[in-house]
Design a protein around this motif. Sequence first.
Motif, PDB file in Angstrom:
ATOM      1  N   ILE A 196       0.861  -1.184   0.000  1.00 11.08           N
ATOM      2  CA  ILE A 196       0.000   0.000   0.000  1.00 11.08           C
ATOM      3  C   ILE A 196       0.902   1.240   0.000  1.00 11.08           C
ATOM      4  N   PRO A 197       0.541   2.272  -0.772  1.00 10.12           N
ATOM      5  CA  PRO A 197       1.403   3.453  -0.862  1.00 10.12           C
ATOM      6  C   PRO A 197       1.737   4.077   0.487  1.00 10.12           C
TER       7      PRO A 197
ATOM      8  N   LEU B  45     -14.137  -4.840   3.335  1.00  8.30           N
ATOM      9  CA  LEU B  45     -13.012  -5.549   2.713  1.00  8.30           C
ATOM     10  C   LEU B  45     -13.258  -5.688   1.215  1.00  8.30           C
TER      11      LEU B  45
ATOM     12  N   ILE C 299      -7.209   4.485   2.572  1.00  8.76           N
ATOM     13  CA  ILE C 299      -6.923   3.875   3.869  1.00  8.76           C
ATOM     14  C   ILE C 299      -7.745   4.509   5.002  1.00  8.76           C
TER      15      ILE C 299
ATOM     16  N   GLU D 199      -4.486   6.304  -3.797  1.00  9.83           N
ATOM     17  CA  GLU D 199      -4.525   5.130  -2.941  1.00  9.83           C
ATOM     18  C   GLU D 199      -4.587   5.510  -1.480  1.00  9.83           C
TER      19      GLU D 199
ATOM     20  N   PHE E   7      -5.028  -8.096   5.115  1.00  5.67           N
ATOM     21  CA  PHE E   7      -6.027  -7.325   5.859  1.00  5.67           C
ATOM     22  C   PHE E   7      -6.763  -8.159   6.889  1.00  5.67           C
TER      23      PHE E   7
ATOM     24  N   VAL F   9      -0.050  -7.692 -10.635  1.00 11.64           N
ATOM     25  CA  VAL F   9      -1.005  -6.761 -10.033  1.00 11.64           C
ATOM     26  C   VAL F   9      -2.250  -7.505  -9.556  1.00 11.64           C
TER      27      VAL F   9
ATOM     28  N   ILE G   6      -3.921  -8.428  -0.677  1.00 10.62           N
ATOM     29  CA  ILE G   6      -4.586  -7.523   0.265  1.00 10.62           C
ATOM     30  C   ILE G   6      -5.561  -8.291   1.139  1.00 10.62           C
ATOM     31  N   TYR G   7      -6.212  -9.289   0.555  1.00  8.48           N
ATOM     32  CA  TYR G   7      -7.220 -10.030   1.300  1.00  8.48           C
ATOM     33  C   TYR G   7      -6.614 -10.663   2.555  1.00  8.48           C
TER      34      TYR G   7
ATOM     35  N   PHE H 166     -12.512  -2.373  -0.302  1.00  7.83           N
ATOM     36  CA  PHE H 166     -11.075  -2.075  -0.369  1.00  7.83           C
ATOM     37  C   PHE H 166     -10.415  -2.862  -1.495  1.00  7.83           C
ATOM     38  N   ILE H 167     -10.678  -4.158  -1.533  1.00 10.87           N
ATOM     39  CA  ILE H 167     -10.018  -4.993  -2.546  1.00 10.87           C
ATOM     40  C   ILE H 167     -10.466  -4.580  -3.945  1.00 10.87           C
TER      41      ILE H 167
ATOM     42  N   THR I  94      -3.578  -7.928  -5.536  1.00 10.06           N
ATOM     43  CA  THR I  94      -4.922  -7.667  -4.987  1.00 10.06           C
ATOM     44  C   THR I  94      -5.344  -8.827  -4.108  1.00 10.06           C
TER      45      THR I  94
ATOM     46  N   ILE J  90      -7.817  -6.645  10.357  1.00  7.29           N
ATOM     47  CA  ILE J  90      -9.208  -6.739  10.801  1.00  7.29           C
ATOM     48  C   ILE J  90      -9.270  -7.446  12.146  1.00  7.29           C
TER      49      ILE J  90
ATOM     50  N   MET K  33      -8.814  -1.215  -4.854  1.00  7.42           N
ATOM     51  CA  MET K  33      -7.362  -1.395  -4.974  1.00  7.42           C
ATOM     52  C   MET K  33      -7.045  -2.110  -6.288  1.00  7.42           C
ATOM     53  N   PHE K  34      -7.863  -3.098  -6.591  1.00  7.54           N
ATOM     54  CA  PHE K  34      -7.714  -3.877  -7.814  1.00  7.54           C
ATOM     55  C   PHE K  34      -7.688  -2.948  -9.025  1.00  7.54           C
TER      56      PHE K  34
ATOM     57  N   TYR L  96     -11.343   3.505   4.637  1.00 10.61           N
ATOM     58  CA  TYR L  96     -11.541   2.087   4.966  1.00 10.61           C
ATOM     59  C   TYR L  96     -11.697   1.909   6.468  1.00 10.61           C
TER      60      TYR L  96
ATOM     61  N   LEU M 262      -4.533  -0.601  -9.190  1.00 10.02           N
ATOM     62  CA  LEU M 262      -3.263  -1.232  -9.537  1.00 10.02           C
ATOM     63  C   LEU M 262      -3.094  -1.319 -11.051  1.00 10.02           C
TER      64      LEU M 262
END
Lengths: 465, 482
Positions: free
Chosen positions: A378-379, B157, B138, B134, A418, A407, A414-415, B160-161, A411, A422, B164-165, B141, B168
């Motif tokens: 993440i940036p 979630l 955050i 991006e 996170f 890419v 991220i799942y 977010f995904i 993604t 969470i 983000m997808f 979220y 990218l």
Amino acid sequence: MYPIVLLSVLGIVTLFIGFSKSKNILLPAVLLFLAVALAGNFFEWNKGPLLYFYDMFRVDNLTLAFNGIVLISAFMIVAISGGFQDNAEAEPAEYYSLMLFSLVGAIMMVGFEHLIMLFIGVEILSVAMYVLTGSNKRNLRSNEAALKYFLMGAFATGIMLFGMTLLYGATGSFNLSAIQAYVSTTQQAVPSYLLYAGLLLLMIGMLFKVSAAPFHFWTPDVYEGAPTIFTTFMSTIVKTAGFAALYRLLSHSFTGIYDFWWLVVAIIAILTLMVGNIGATTQNSFKRMMAYSGISHAGYLLIALTALSKPTQNAIVFYSLAYSLSTIAAFGILMLVSKQRSFEGQPDERYDAFNGLAKENPFLAFVLTVAMLSLAGIPLTAGFWGKFMVFSSAAERGIIWIPAIAVLMSTVGIYYYFRVIIASYLKEGDIAKIRVAPFYQFVLVLATLLTILFGLAPGLLEGLF
Amino acid sequence: MLTLLLILLPLVAGVITLLVGANLAKQVALVGALAELGLAIFVWSQFDPAAGVQFGFKYNWLASAGISFAAGIDGISLVLVLLTAFLTPLIILSTFSHTYKNSAAFYSLILFMSAALVGVFMATDAFVFYLFFEAALIPVYFLAAVWGGENRLKVTLKFFIYTMFGSLFMLVALIYLYYQTPGTHTSEITAFYNLQLSAKSQGFVFWAFFVAFAIKMPLFPFHTWQPDTYTESPTPATMLLSGIMLKMGVYGLIRLLLPIVPLGLESWGMLAVILSVIGIIYGSIIAIQQHDMKRLIAYSSFAHVGLMAAGVFAASPNGLQGAIIQMLAHGINVVGLFFVIDIILSRTKTRSLDQLGGITQVAPQLSVYFLIILLGSVALPLTNGFVGEFLLLSSVFAFNSWLGAIAGLTIILGSVYMLRLFQMSMFGPRSKWVEGFQDLTFNEKAVLLPLVIMVLWIGIYPNTFLSISEPAVNQLLQLVAK
């Protein structure tokens, strides 16, 4: 070259300190040794390129940079090991000296100029790691992990050695420069299939060490079975050294036959990314997830290696550093948290172990979050720029389809990253306030600060090597 | 320097908010947001619409790679910066009657979010744009995931995904463009404008951008994250998402997609407009059937943004100007509507239209404010929605009269669902849920009054804002025509 000598000697000294009655000086002593080695490492900064040991070992700024990452990681890992005081059966002096010896192996892998040096480095590193993996003697999983790691590792080293002999047969030398000369002249005129076979076998051996698919099957079990502190060691230092070695090998000697090997590495990179990321989504254990995440990060690094363009060198150094910092922070938090609860008679290493972490321990939750964000790319974290540089190196070469697949895979990443955030912020749980030793706290703060610093100013390291 | 200040001020205010703790958090956050608004207005007063990009700031970030932290303001940026600076204090003020747990973190996240949003609108370097694009994700979220409703974990979630997808892909496209720039590469957006790419590669870049921005806005068929996220988020987060963050997508289309890939637009623009128009109709029809007020507004927002996108893809001066003024109008209206719903929810404990009714009898003031904002959203002449919708529809009509005619249905469908919303909640027999309904408090009026003033201001004299962006839009369209 200094760190090799220093660490070899100081490793033996560490063993002797173990005989003394006062166990408390062990940890500060080892940290001091590592600091000395680190200073010795940068003593040769900008003096290179130098060749040592009959032209078998090469010191240049790139070597020193990789050594720096390896030594700083080692310093942080030793600092969070806390002298193994919570384990009555542990043999701290032996563990530490094995760690120092394995660092010697790692440094040899980073700076090798001769294939035998690479082989010796890999062996020194690996043998120490086999022992450390099984160091939890009464734990079945630890034993299983050690055996698995050893058997698979021995095969891989055998294959690697076979590859080296074939290369020797083809080129008549173990020296990287000599091989390079052969590849760029004779090989161009009369292609030798012995050389191709040798290179492939050698790469298979190395790819095993960095746990690239399809040579990754040992990784989840070994990472899970090994005591967490050594898992951290394995996933950061072994990987950094492995990639440094692969980069040196390919960029130094085999650019002449780039067209032959790039697609092989590219396919392995894609496969590694898929196995790592998709494998990680189905895990319930944080430690196993980190193993798969380690596999996926090997995939990203392989993309940079595939491209072998101008940004590649920067990308590999930066990525290794960013990855190591976050991994150390993540495992550091895991070690603290897993002690709080047990699951099936073991320390709880599932995602659920983090439930409700943020309530009483906001600092730990924050460190963990930054680490996860960085791993997810993440940036404004170091991990983002790592990925950025990796994708850039592929784009510079004109290969766009690999970053496109990568890419998609990030993604997926991220799942599972996170899920940890969470769990620690949004799920209910009852983790009491965890007391964190000063050394430990220092390491966590350092890892987090550096991750954010490199996220804000990625240019800090560039142009140094 | 002013641009850097605009980004830093909310950041610093956010950190201070975090430090002062829960007791003073609201007040400090409000002061910070008002200071940002003051600064934005000052920038506006110094701004010369004809002079192109102004207040430039540049700091070498990755010097060897030609990537710098560069920001500047042109007419299009300024409108959106003003929108962000105007809405943030109102969003903060709208929460004053609530107490959120861990409120210091809550308010600082809102301020961080507004810093990132302002950053997106001012970035003149492609990678800086991406970074803020991006980074904005955050805070929102966490706002949605920590303070949201019951299903928040799953929903956020997914959100977010999903987003983000998309972005990218934009990153890959940006890296690709970066390596197409001549010499020692640069990532300045203006350098990307001058690339002479083949039609084929423009097609790829077009879709990479399209997916990123279409998910953010969202356009049909990438909208599935939106209704759930809007419904589950706490109201301030919903306001940020719909009022400002959605505009990042439209802004991205205008700033990156149109001028960088004009040939891509030529071959794929028709399809993009068709998708946008489908979104308008589809969103409106679903909105008509909603019983949950928040979901209704979510779908109406989806329909409105479809029209904005259609206008942008039509790539005419009217379309772009319409989209820009509509972004402003929509941001104001949707924040107002969500706030009114929040007021009703906090007093009646329900958002269901079936259970409400007769609020006008107990709260006449609320119904007046509600009606004005709602009419703005329906695009009644002399309200803010009218100007934008008129310009947008005329541009879509000029692009293709059939599509224009279909898109024009939005006016009818929009009034159907909006008036249905008003009728079922405000009129009719007084429902038992409405008993003891208290009319607006001072704080609530302080939020609604500025919104209503803006609804009428933009409706009656839109030129204040249209003139800011006009030169920039014309300049941009020259690049598209090239």
